[in-house]
Design a protein around this motif. Structure first.
Motif, PDB file in Angstrom:
ATOM      1  N   ALA A 149     -11.161   5.806  34.908  1.00 38.22           N
ATOM      2  CA  ALA A 149     -10.473   6.831  35.703  1.00 38.22           C
ATOM      3  C   ALA A 149     -11.455   7.926  36.125  1.00 38.22           C
ATOM      4  CB  ALA A 149      -9.308   7.418  34.916  1.00 38.22           C
ATOM      5  N   ALA A 150     -12.336   8.291  35.199  1.00 42.61           N
ATOM      6  CA  ALA A 150     -13.289   9.364  35.508  1.00 42.61           C
ATOM      7  C   ALA A 150     -14.229   8.937  36.648  1.00 42.61           C
ATOM      8  CB  ALA A 150     -14.091   9.717  34.259  1.00 42.61           C
ATOM      9  N   GLY A 151     -14.481   7.648  36.734  1.00 45.68           N
ATOM     10  CA  GLY A 151     -15.433   7.179  37.753  1.00 45.68           C
ATOM     11  C   GLY A 151     -14.779   6.683  39.035  1.00 45.68           C
ATOM     12  N   THR A 152     -13.457   6.755  39.110  1.00 46.23           N
ATOM     13  CA  THR A 152     -12.758   6.244  40.293  1.00 46.23           C
ATOM     14  C   THR A 152     -12.064   7.404  41.003  1.00 46.23           C
ATOM     15  OG1 THR A 152     -12.328   4.209  39.048  1.00 46.23           O
ATOM     16  CG2 THR A 152     -11.083   4.492  41.082  1.00 46.23           C
ATOM     17  N   PRO A 153     -12.566   7.802  42.151  1.00 47.61           N
ATOM     18  CA  PRO A 153     -12.038   9.003  42.797  1.00 47.61           C
ATOM     19  C   PRO A 153     -10.521   8.961  43.021  1.00 47.61           C
ATOM     20  CG  PRO A 153     -13.995   8.205  43.944  1.00 47.61           C
ATOM     21  CD  PRO A 153     -13.682   7.210  42.886  1.00 47.61           C
ATOM     22  N   ALA A 154      -9.984   7.789  43.381  1.00 48.03           N
ATOM     23  CA  ALA A 154      -8.551   7.732  43.713  1.00 48.03           C
ATOM     24  C   ALA A 154      -7.664   7.795  42.472  1.00 48.03           C
ATOM     25  CB  ALA A 154      -8.249   6.443  44.481  1.00 48.03           C
ATOM     26  N   MET A 155      -8.244   7.568  41.297  1.00 49.88           N
ATOM     27  CA  MET A 155      -7.415   7.346  40.102  1.00 49.88           C
ATOM     28  C   MET A 155      -7.063   8.649  39.397  1.00 49.88           C
ATOM     29  SD  MET A 155      -8.162   4.669  37.039  1.00 49.88           S
ATOM     30  CE  MET A 155      -8.100   3.181  38.016  1.00 49.88           C
ATOM     31  N   SER A 156      -5.760   8.876  39.247  1.00 48.38           N
ATOM     32  CA  SER A 156      -5.390  10.135  38.595  1.00 48.38           C
ATOM     33  C   SER A 156      -4.545   9.950  37.334  1.00 48.38           C
ATOM     34  CB  SER A 156      -4.679  11.047  39.592  1.00 48.38           C
ATOM     35  OG  SER A 156      -3.860  10.305  40.440  1.00 48.38           O
ATOM     36  N   HIS A 157      -4.188   8.720  36.971  1.00 48.24           N
ATOM     37  CA  HIS A 157      -3.338   8.548  35.789  1.00 48.24           C
ATOM     38  C   HIS A 157      -3.817   7.402  34.911  1.00 48.24           C
ATOM     39  CE1 HIS A 157      -0.483  11.211  37.681  1.00 48.24           C
ATOM     40  NE2 HIS A 157      -0.550  10.460  38.771  1.00 48.24           N
ATOM     41  N   VAL A 158      -3.814   7.657  33.610  1.00 44.09           N
ATOM     42  CA  VAL A 158      -4.099   6.603  32.637  1.00 44.09           C
ATOM     43  C   VAL A 158      -2.808   6.378  31.848  1.00 44.09           C
ATOM     44  CG1 VAL A 158      -5.470   5.947  30.624  1.00 44.09           C
ATOM     45  CG2 VAL A 158      -6.538   7.236  32.486  1.00 44.09           C
ATOM     46  N   LEU A 159      -2.214   5.199  32.009  1.00 46.07           N
ATOM     47  CA  LEU A 159      -0.964   4.880  31.323  1.00 46.07           C
ATOM     48  C   LEU A 159      -1.304   4.033  30.100  1.00 46.07           C
ATOM     49  CD1 LEU A 159       1.090   3.620  34.446  1.00 46.07           C
ATOM     50  CD2 LEU A 159       0.529   5.965  33.825  1.00 46.07           C
ATOM     51  N   VAL A 160      -0.807   4.461  28.941  1.00 45.13           N
ATOM     52  CA  VAL A 160      -1.217   3.788  27.704  1.00 45.13           C
ATOM     53  C   VAL A 160       0.006   3.393  26.880  1.00 45.13           C
ATOM     54  CG1 VAL A 160      -2.579   3.986  25.590  1.00 45.13           C
ATOM     55  CG2 VAL A 160      -3.341   5.135  27.664  1.00 45.13           C
ATOM     56  N   SER A 161       0.009   2.132  26.468  1.00 42.36           N
ATOM     57  CA  SER A 161       1.047   1.656  25.554  1.00 42.36           C
ATOM     58  C   SER A 161       0.475   1.715  24.139  1.00 42.36           C
ATOM     59  CB  SER A 161       1.417   0.215  25.919  1.00 42.36           C
ATOM     60  OG  SER A 161       2.181  -0.354  24.900  1.00 42.36           O
ATOM     61  N   GLY A 162       1.181   2.409  23.236  1.00 38.77           N
ATOM     62  CA  GLY A 162       0.694   2.533  21.854  1.00 38.77           C
ATOM     63  C   GLY A 162       0.454   3.982  21.520  1.00 38.77           C
ATOM     64  N   ARG A 163      -0.696   4.241  20.876  1.00 40.40           N
ATOM     65  CA  ARG A 163      -1.043   5.624  20.512  1.00 40.40           C
ATOM     66  C   ARG A 163      -1.683   6.279  21.738  1.00 40.40           C
ATOM     67  NH1 ARG A 163      -5.419   7.824  19.529  1.00 40.40           N
ATOM     68  NH2 ARG A 163      -6.511   5.824  19.598  1.00 40.40           N
ATOM     69  N   VAL A 164      -1.039   7.318  22.233  1.00 38.92           N
ATOM     70  CA  VAL A 164      -1.447   7.871  23.528  1.00 38.92           C
ATOM     71  C   VAL A 164      -2.231   9.171  23.347  1.00 38.92           C
ATOM     72  CG1 VAL A 164      -0.615   8.580  25.803  1.00 38.92           C
ATOM     73  CG2 VAL A 164       0.683   6.910  24.463  1.00 38.92           C
ATOM     74  N   ASP A 165      -3.446   9.204  23.831  1.00 42.22           N
ATOM     75  CA  ASP A 165      -4.243  10.436  23.743  1.00 42.22           C
ATOM     76  C   ASP A 165      -3.684  11.497  24.690  1.00 42.22           C
ATOM     77  OD1 ASP A 165      -5.858   9.117  22.010  1.00 42.22           O
ATOM     78  OD2 ASP A 165      -7.518   8.810  23.419  1.00 42.22           O
ATOM     79  N   GLN A 166      -3.995  12.727  24.338  1.00 44.20           N
ATOM     80  CA  GLN A 166      -3.541  13.836  25.176  1.00 44.20           C
ATOM     81  C   GLN A 166      -4.083  13.697  26.605  1.00 44.20           C
ATOM     82  OE1 GLN A 166      -4.483  17.638  23.539  1.00 44.20           O
ATOM     83  NE2 GLN A 166      -2.616  18.530  24.367  1.00 44.20           N
ATOM     84  N   GLY A 167      -3.225  13.984  27.541  1.00 46.74           N
ATOM     85  CA  GLY A 167      -3.659  13.900  28.939  1.00 46.74           C
ATOM     86  C   GLY A 167      -3.320  12.564  29.576  1.00 46.74           C
ATOM     87  N   ASN A 168      -3.044  11.552  28.752  1.00 44.01           N
ATOM     88  CA  ASN A 168      -2.651  10.255  29.286  1.00 44.01           C
ATOM     89  C   ASN A 168      -1.131  10.134  29.302  1.00 44.01           C
ATOM     90  OD1 ASN A 168      -5.316   9.672  29.523  1.00 44.01           O
ATOM     91  ND2 ASN A 168      -5.437   8.442  27.643  1.00 44.01           N
ATOM     92  N   VAL A 169      -0.643   9.133  30.029  1.00 39.32           N
ATOM     93  CA  VAL A 169       0.805   8.958  30.171  1.00 39.32           C
ATOM     94  C   VAL A 169       1.277   7.911  29.158  1.00 39.32           C
ATOM     95  CG1 VAL A 169       2.646   8.244  31.761  1.00 39.32           C
ATOM     96  CG2 VAL A 169       0.646   9.499  32.624  1.00 39.32           C
ATOM     97  N   ASP A 170       2.391   8.201  28.503  1.00 41.79           N
ATOM     98  CA  ASP A 170       2.956   7.270  27.526  1.00 41.79           C
ATOM     99  C   ASP A 170       3.672   6.144  28.282  1.00 41.79           C
ATOM    100  OD1 ASP A 170       4.440   5.910  25.665  1.00 41.79           O
ATOM    101  OD2 ASP A 170       4.944   7.705  24.495  1.00 41.79           O
ATOM    102  N   LEU A 171       3.031   4.984  28.311  1.00 37.54           N
ATOM    103  CA  LEU A 171       3.589   3.875  29.101  1.00 37.54           C
ATOM    104  C   LEU A 171       4.926   3.398  28.535  1.00 37.54           C
ATOM    105  CD1 LEU A 171       3.290   1.804  31.413  1.00 37.54           C
ATOM    106  CD2 LEU A 171       1.971   0.363  29.862  1.00 37.54           C
ATOM    107  N   ASP A 172       5.032   3.327  27.203  1.00 43.11           N
ATOM    108  CA  ASP A 172       6.290   2.847  26.612  1.00 43.11           C
ATOM    109  C   ASP A 172       7.452   3.763  27.011  1.00 43.11           C
ATOM    110  OD1 ASP A 172       4.711   0.933  25.538  1.00 43.11           O
ATOM    111  OD2 ASP A 172       4.806   1.649  23.467  1.00 43.11           O
ATOM    112  N   ALA A 173       7.181   5.082  27.044  1.00 43.76           N
ATOM    113  CA  ALA A 173       8.231   6.024  27.453  1.00 43.76           C
ATOM    114  C   ALA A 173       8.535   5.870  28.938  1.00 43.76           C
ATOM    115  CB  ALA A 173       7.802   7.452  27.138  1.00 43.76           C
TER     116      ALA A 173
END
Ligand code: AMP
Length: 564
Positions: A149-173
């Motif tokens: 995400a940091a290296g991709t200009p268009a990318m603004s969201h990281v969706l994560v299933s499982g333990r979600v770090d701050q700043g990322n989106v909780d995919l399960d939710a």
């Protein structure tokens, strides 16, 4: 602003599109609508099973529309892309369906992909989000996704299933049921994507460099699913287990999870084809249909024969009793293995020779044994056009092997944003050349004899020789590199690297492996044998003679008693 996928896609010529519509192959119905039809017919039935998670059709419909709404809440819009790198889990399916409903385009990456592939895919597709599991086998996909995400200009969201770090989106939710399914459904019915909009991006096996993106539209993919479902006889009673990574076209849509969900059947998600786990899942869920690559079938046969030997005196129930059909494809199934499937596993074998680029061939469930065990079947659609041609492009008669060319209602006319490559992979009148060498028997069934493409097929996972060679050239010592396949008893093929070196330098296999690992390529692409030579043979026209190298390594393996 990211560009519109239509601008990079190659449409079917209008006259073909009109014919496909007139014939009813293309229904101009978005993929999500088929799922909702199934949900309306069978609301109480179980649609998805993943371990302890069981999701009914009613809940599936609710979740997918609610998730589609939450994707829009994140700021994503129709035709935006999400790079999806999830293992076989319910989240993969619900997210994919939510994308279909919202007209968002999932890019189907493999769990095995790493930095090298993902950063390229993210950039080419201009993905605005990436979806991952937190960790798989101790590897942090969350960290990798953040990096991408940091290296991709268009990318603004990281969706994560499982333990979600701050700043990322909780995919399960994000994939949870919503409070108002009726209104959510109305909203997405009203804003449904058009039939010829892009539904998803599949990845090509790739012969030149990194994988190409294959634009599959709602129309063509729905037809792919319907045509394969008809041949495989999928009904609401089908219980499906896909053992391959489900982002592959085969377990996704041939008929795969989507075909079974269209029909109101039940899909069982399992992240591993390991026979102990797969057989237990088949028994527990009463699986009727399963998809595997030849390497997996071989493991299953061995496991079954082994357990049979141990259990001869005991009265055990047959774990595979419900399994009716085992689909096998992705690489060539040896005839002698094919003949064991029915007697040992008890299921009808269906050979599948197809490609994410479109064309799917299948043996039919009532074909005679000779056809099932020695051919890779015939096209699933009457509208699939096939030519077998020689090197000059002249059509060959049945019984003579040549390169296969194809066109049809679910074989797109070009890769995404790849004009140069398209000019080579497609003829000017739209025939796609897969690079497979095929013989058509007089009964219409195809036999895959080999291939004329610079690729290694490692147990169904494709490796572009050129991609690996270009990475190996980053090593200072290397003057010439050639990646070729070597025989392997289980996987069919593995990757062997031939190199010549600068005078006075040395290189070991672990040097090469370590360097590729550092580059961040998928583990299945890392060479498993290195041969350092003084000279690499070339053909008369000065190209590396890969045929000779393949023969050479096969001889070396045989001489060392390692027949693969
Ligand atoms: P993919 O798009 O990853 O499914 O790869 C498609 C390619 O896999 C084809 O062009 C073939 O080279 C190979 N392939 C798929 N199924 C078979 C099969 N049953 N026998 C031989 N090769 C196959």
């Amino acid at each position: 602003m990211t560009s519109h996928t239509r601008d990079g896609a190659v449409p079917w010529p209008p006259e073909d599109a009109a014919r496909y519509r007139a014939k009813g192959y293309w229904e101009d119905k978005p993929l999500g609508a088929y799922i909702l039809e199934a949900a309306d017919r069978f609301p109480e039935r179980t649609a998805l099973v993943d371990g302890d998670a069981r999701i009914s059709y009613r809940e599936l419909a609710d979740r997918m529309d609610a998730a589609a709404g939450r994707l829009l809440d994140l700021g994503l819009r129709q035709d935006d892309r999400i790079l999806v790198q999830l293992p076989n889990c319910w989240q993969f399916t619900v997210l994919t369906l939510a994308c279909f409903r919202a007209g968002i385009v999932p890019v189907m990456a493999l769990p095995a992909h790493r930095q090298f592939e993902l950063s390229y895919l993210a950039e080419l597709s201009e993905s605005r989000a990436i979806a991952v599991r937190d960790t798989i086998k101790d590897f942090s996909h969350q960290d990798l996704a953040k990096h991408i995400a940091a290296g991709t200009p268009a990318m603004s969201h990281v969706l994560v299933s499982g333990r979600v770090d701050q700043g990322n989106v909780d995919l399960d939710a994000l994939l949870a049921p919503g409070g108002d399914p009726i209104n959510a459904r109305k909203q997405f019915d009203a804003a449904a994507p058009a039939g010829d909009d892009t539904a998803c991006f599949l990845l090509s096996g790739g012969t030149t460099g990194l994988p190409k993106l294959i634009t599959r539209t709602h129309n063509d993919y729905a037809y792919n699913i319907k045509a394969t479902s008809a041949v495989t006889n999928v009904t609401a009673d089908t219980v499906y287990l896909g053992t391959l990574p489900v982002s592959h076209n085969f377990p996704l849509a041939c008929p795969g999870i989507l075909g079974v969900l269209f029909a109101g059947g039940r899909v069982v998600m399992l992240p591993s084809p390991e026979p102990g786990k797969a057989f237990a899942a088949i028994e527990r869920e009463g699986v009727t249909l399963c998809t595997a690559v030849p390497a997996v079938v071989q493991r299953w046969l061995e496991y079954r024969q082994e357990t049979d030997r141990q259990e001869t005196d005991r009265q055990e129930t047959d774990q595979l009793e419900t399994l009716e059909v085992l689909q096998v494809g992705g690489s060539r199934l040896a005839d002698e293995i094919a003949r064991k499937v029915k007697p040992v596993l008890g299921a009808t074998l269906q050979q599948v020779f197809g490609m994410a680029e479109g064309l799917i061939n299948m043996t039919r469930l009532d074909d005679p044994e000779d056809v099932v065990c020695t051919t890779q079947g015939r096209p699933v659609s009457e509208a699939d056009e096939i030519r077998i041609v020689d090197e000059s492009g002249t059509d060959l008669p049945d019984g003579v092997a040549g390169a296969i060319l194809t066109r049809g209602p679910y074989t797109p006319r070009g890769y995404y944003r790849a004009d140069e490559h398209n000019a080579r992979a497609f003829t000017p009148d739209g025939w796609y050349g897969s690079g497979d060498i095929v013989e058509r028997r007089p009964d219409g069934n195809l036999v895959v004899q080999g291939r004329d493409k610079d690729m290694i097929n490692r147990g169904g996972e494709k490796i572009s020789a050129e991609e690996i060679e270009s990475l190996v050239y980053r090593l200072d010592a290397v003057t010439l590199a050639a990646a070729v396949s070597m025989p392997d008893a289980l996987l069919g093929e593995k990757l062997c690297l031939f190199v010549t070196l600068k005078p006075g330098t040395a290189l070991t296999l672990s040097d090469v492996q370590e360097s590729l690992r550092r580059t961040g390529v998928a583990a299945f692409k890392i060479p498993e044998k290195l041969v350092v030579v003084d000279e690499i043979p070339t053909t008369k026209v000065g190209k590396i003679n890969k045929k000779q190298l393949r023969e050479e390594v096969a001889r070396m393996l045989q001489a060392s008693g390692n027949t693969g």
